[in-house]
Write an enzyme that holds these catalytic residues in place. Structure first.
Site, PDB file in Angstrom:
ATOM      1  CB  CYS A 145      66.966 -23.341  13.727  1.00  0.00           C
ATOM      2  SG  CYS A 145      66.355 -24.519  12.920  1.00  0.00           S
TER       3      CYS A 145
ATOM      4  CG  ASN B  96      74.032 -18.806  11.947  1.00  0.00           C
ATOM      5  OD1 ASN B  96      73.139 -18.308  11.267  1.00  0.00           O
ATOM      6  ND2 ASN B  96      74.658 -19.849  11.406  1.00  0.00           N
TER       7      ASN B  96
HETATM    8  P1  HMG Z   1      55.984 -32.627   4.250  1.00  0.00           P
HETATM    9  O1  HMG Z   1      54.999 -31.767   4.694  1.00  0.00           O
HETATM   10  O2  HMG Z   1      56.332 -33.784   4.913  1.00  0.00           O
HETATM   11  O3  HMG Z   1      56.019 -32.832   2.813  1.00  0.00           O
HETATM   12  O4  HMG Z   1      57.356 -31.659   4.674  1.00  0.00           O
HETATM   13  P2  HMG Z   1      55.116 -33.395   1.664  1.00  0.00           P
HETATM   14  O5  HMG Z   1      55.922 -33.855   0.553  1.00  0.00           O
HETATM   15  O6  HMG Z   1      54.157 -33.774   2.341  1.00  0.00           O
HETATM   16  O7  HMG Z   1      54.852 -31.887   1.092  1.00  0.00           O
HETATM   17  C1  HMG Z   1      53.801 -30.886   1.887  1.00  0.00           C
HETATM   18  C2  HMG Z   1      53.493 -29.656   0.942  1.00  0.00           C
HETATM   19  O8  HMG Z   1      54.824 -29.091   0.766  1.00  0.00           O
HETATM   20  C3  HMG Z   1      53.124 -29.928  -0.349  1.00  0.00           C
HETATM   21  O9  HMG Z   1      52.130 -28.713  -1.042  1.00  0.00           O
HETATM   22  C4  HMG Z   1      54.157 -29.855  -1.351  1.00  0.00           C
HETATM   23  O10 HMG Z   1      54.073 -29.665  -2.644  1.00  0.00           O
HETATM   24  C5  HMG Z   1      55.026 -28.768  -0.586  1.00  0.00           C
HETATM   25  P3  HMG Z   1      50.466 -29.077  -0.776  1.00  0.00           P
HETATM   26  O11 HMG Z   1      50.431 -30.168  -1.443  1.00  0.00           O
HETATM   27  O12 HMG Z   1      50.059 -29.239   0.684  1.00  0.00           O
HETATM   28  O13 HMG Z   1      50.188 -27.562  -1.199  1.00  0.00           O
HETATM   29  N1  HMG Z   1      56.429 -29.123  -0.657  1.00  0.00           N
HETATM   30  C6  HMG Z   1      57.287 -28.104  -1.016  1.00  0.00           C
HETATM   31  N2  HMG Z   1      57.128 -26.718  -1.696  1.00  0.00           N
HETATM   32  C7  HMG Z   1      58.248 -26.062  -2.090  1.00  0.00           C
HETATM   33  N3  HMG Z   1      59.510 -26.722  -1.949  1.00  0.00           N
HETATM   34  C8  HMG Z   1      59.643 -27.809  -1.599  1.00  0.00           C
HETATM   35  C9  HMG Z   1      58.616 -28.386  -1.112  1.00  0.00           C
HETATM   36  N4  HMG Z   1      58.701 -30.034  -0.771  1.00  0.00           N
HETATM   37  C10 HMG Z   1      57.121 -30.258  -0.426  1.00  0.00           C
HETATM   38  N5  HMG Z   1      61.094 -28.482  -1.667  1.00  0.00           N
HETATM   39  C11 HMG Z   1      59.445 -30.956   3.844  1.00  0.00           C
HETATM   40  C12 HMG Z   1      58.551 -32.146   4.166  1.00  0.00           C
HETATM   41  C13 HMG Z   1      60.982 -31.338   3.830  1.00  0.00           C
HETATM   42  C14 HMG Z   1      58.986 -30.335   2.405  1.00  0.00           C
HETATM   43  C15 HMG Z   1      59.337 -29.810   5.071  1.00  0.00           C
HETATM   44  O14 HMG Z   1      59.626 -30.590   6.205  1.00  0.00           O
HETATM   45  C16 HMG Z   1      60.364 -28.680   4.888  1.00  0.00           C
HETATM   46  O15 HMG Z   1      60.210 -27.726   3.777  1.00  0.00           O
HETATM   47  N6  HMG Z   1      61.104 -28.546   5.641  1.00  0.00           N
HETATM   48  C17 HMG Z   1      62.343 -27.599   5.559  1.00  0.00           C
HETATM   49  C18 HMG Z   1      62.658 -27.102   7.023  1.00  0.00           C
HETATM   50  C19 HMG Z   1      63.830 -26.086   6.959  1.00  0.00           C
HETATM   51  O16 HMG Z   1      63.886 -25.216   5.727  1.00  0.00           O
HETATM   52  N7  HMG Z   1      64.381 -25.625   7.970  1.00  0.00           N
HETATM   53  C20 HMG Z   1      65.572 -24.909   8.043  1.00  0.00           C
HETATM   54  C21 HMG Z   1      66.679 -25.295   7.428  1.00  0.00           C
HETATM   55  S1  HMG Z   1      67.667 -26.531   8.345  1.00  0.00           S
HETATM   56  C22 HMG Z   1      68.716 -25.361   9.147  1.00  0.00           C
HETATM   57  O17 HMG Z   1      68.529 -24.242   9.309  1.00  0.00           O
HETATM   58  C23 HMG Z   1      69.740 -26.163   9.763  1.00  0.00           C
HETATM   59  C24 HMG Z   1      71.237 -25.674   9.255  1.00  0.00           C
HETATM   60  O18 HMG Z   1      71.376 -24.213   9.232  1.00  0.00           O
HETATM   61  C25 HMG Z   1      72.218 -26.327   9.996  1.00  0.00           C
HETATM   62  C26 HMG Z   1      72.251 -26.244  11.478  1.00  0.00           C
HETATM   63  O19 HMG Z   1      72.212 -25.007  11.814  1.00  0.00           O
HETATM   64  O20 HMG Z   1      71.732 -27.098  12.049  1.00  0.00           O
HETATM   65  C27 HMG Z   1      71.223 -26.129   7.881  1.00  0.00           C
HETATM   66 MG    MG Z   2      71.955 -23.248  10.984  1.00  0.00          MG
END
Ligand code: HMG
Ligand code: MG
Length: 301
Positions: A240, A249
Site C-alpha cells: 500500500c 496481499n
Molecule cells: P485531496 O487532495 O484531499 O482531494 O485528496 P481534493 O478533493 O482536494 O482533490 C485534489 C485533486 O485531486 C484535484 O485535482 C481533484 O480534482 C483531484 P486538481 O484540482 O489539483 O488538479 N481528484 C480526483 N481525481 C481523480 N479521481 C478522483 C479524484 N478526487 C479528487 N476520485 C483523495 C483526497 C481522496 C482524492 C486522495 O486522498 C486520494 O485519491 N486517495 C486515494 C488513496 C488510495 O488510492 N489509496 C490506496 C487504496 S486503499 C488500499 O489500498 C487499502 C485496501 O486495499 C484495504 C487494505 O488493505 O487496507 C482497500
Molecule cells: Mg489492501
C-alpha cells in the site's frame, strides 16, 4: 463452526496488487491480467481505482482498463471510489461494484484519503446513495482493522464502529483488512467474532496482507469464525502506498492450495492462476511471491 463447502475468492491483483508499482504498468498488461483472471474462473475481480492520479499514478488508466477488458457474463468487476468524482468515473466505466474505503485508524485515514474517519463517512454517503440508485453493488473496505503503521494498535471496538457505519450506508459486503499484515490468528478471530455481531457473517470478507507471514493462518482462523469471502492477489503482488513496509496481499495461489486441500470449492483453476502469476511477475520484473505458485512451477519443470 464447521468449515464452509465453498468460498468466494476476490482477486485484487489488478488493483491492490499493482497500485504500488513504481514503473507504470502498461494498460495492455493490466487488461490481459484481468482477462486471464476471469478466464481462470474468478467471479469478482478488483479491476481499477478512480482515485486522484496525483496520489496513486499507477491507477490513472482505470477508465482505459475497464474499457479494454472482455467482460465475462456473471463476473463482477469492482472499482475503488474515494468520493463522488471517483464514483462518476466508475459509473461511466460501467463498474459492477463500487468500493468505498475507510479505516479503523484515524492516522491512516488522514494519510490515505486526507480526511478523518467521520469526514470520510460523510463523503461516502452520497457515493453510497448514488450507487444504490443506479442498482450497483456497494462494498466497504475497513483498513487497519488489525493494526496501523502510524498509530500501532487498533481497538476492536473501532473496527466494529466503522463496520456499523458502512452497514448504515447500505454496504452489501464489508472487508476487514489487515493492511500491513500484522494480525495473528487469535486477533483475527477476536475481530471477526465482534464484527459478526453487527453485520451478517456471510457478507464479511477477510483481506489479508502477508508482511509477517500470517495471512494463510489468519484465513484459516477466519474460516473458523464462519467467514466465506477472501481477497487475494495473484503472485502475492502488492503493497500500500500509504502503509510503509507493508508487503503484498496473500498470494491467490497459496489461498487456493489451502482451500482445495481443505476440500473447499473455489471454482477457480489453480494451474491457470499459477501461469498468470508467472505472466504478471515477468511482465513487471518481480519475483513471484507465491510459495505454492513457485513450488508448483518447480514441480512442473
Ligand atoms: P485531496 O487532495 O484531499 O482531494 O485528496 P481534493 O478533493 O482536494 O482533490 C485534489 C485533486 O485531486 C484535484 O485535482 C481533484 O480534482 C483531484 P486538481 O484540482 O489539483 O488538479 N481528484 C480526483 N481525481 C481523480 N479521481 C478522483 C479524484 N478526487 C479528487 N476520485 C483523495 C483526497 C481522496 C482524492 C486522495 O486522498 C486520494 O485519491 N486517495 C486515494 C488513496 C488510495 O488510492 N489509496 C490506496 C487504496 S486503499 C488500499 O489500498 C487499502 C485496501 O486495499 C484495504 C487494505 O488493505 O487496507 C482497500
Ligand atoms: Mg489492501
Amino acid at each position: 463452526m464447521s468449515l464452509p463447502r465453498a468460498v468466494k475468492i476476490v482477486e485484487v491483483g489488478p488493483r491492490d496488487g499493482l497500485q504500488n508499482e513504481k514503473e507504470f504498468v502498461p494498460t495492455a498488461v493490466k487488461v490481459e491480467l484481468v482477462d486471464r483472471l476471469s478466464g481462470a474462473g474468478f467471479k469478482n475481480i478488483e479491476t481499477a481505482s478512480f482515485v486522484s492520479p496525483k496520489w496513486v499514478p499507477q491507477m490513472a488508466d482505470g477508465a482505459e482498463v475497464m474499457a479494454g477488458i472482455a467482460r465475462k457474463p456473471g463476473t463482477i468487476y469492482s472499482a475503488l471510489t474515494p468520493n463522488l468524482k471517483g464514483y462518476e468515473g466508475a459509473l461511466a466505466a460501467h463498474a459492477d461494484e463500487i468500493v468505498i474505503f475507510g479505516a479503523a485508524s484515524e492516522a491512516f485515514s488522514q494519510k490515505n484519503i486526507n480526511c478523518s474517519i467521520a469526514e470520510s463517512i460523510a463523503r461516502f454517503e452520497p457515493v453510497a446513495r448514488a450507487a444504490k440508485d443506479n442498482g450497483l453493488r456497494l462494498r466497504g473496505s475497513v483498513s487497519c482493522a488489525l493494526g496501523c503503521p502510524y498509530q500501532g494498535d487498533v481497538a476492536v471496538l473501532a473496527v466494529v464502529d466503522v463496520v456499523q457505519r458502512f452497514a448504515d450506508l447500505g454496504c452489501d459486503e464489508i472487508d476487514i483488512a489487515d493492511t500491513i499484515g500484522v494480525g495473528t490468528p487469535k486477533h483475527t478471530r477476536e475481530v471477526f467474532s465482534a464484527v459478526t455481531k453487527v453485520f451478517p457473517r456471510e457478507r464479511l470478507s477477510g483481506h489479508f496482507h502477508d508482511t509477517y507471514g500470517q495471512a494463510v493462518a489468519n484465513i484459516y482462523a477466519s474460516l473458523l469464525e464462519g467467514i466465506e469471502i477472501f481477497h487475494a492477489s495473484v503472485a502475492g503482488l502488492g503493497g500500500c502506498p500509504y502503509a510503509v513496509g507493508a508487503t503484498g496481499n496473500v498470494a491467490t495461489e497459496d489461498v487456493l492450495y489451502l482451500m482445495h486441500g481443505l476440500g473447499i470449492e473455489t471454482g477457480i483453476d489453480l494451474a491457470q492462476v499459477v501461469a498468470i502469476g508467472e505472466f504478471i511477475s515477468s511482465s513487471i520484473g518481480r519475483t513471484n511471491a507465491s510459495r505454492a505458485g513457485r513450488a508448483l512451477l518447480a514441480k512442473a519443470r
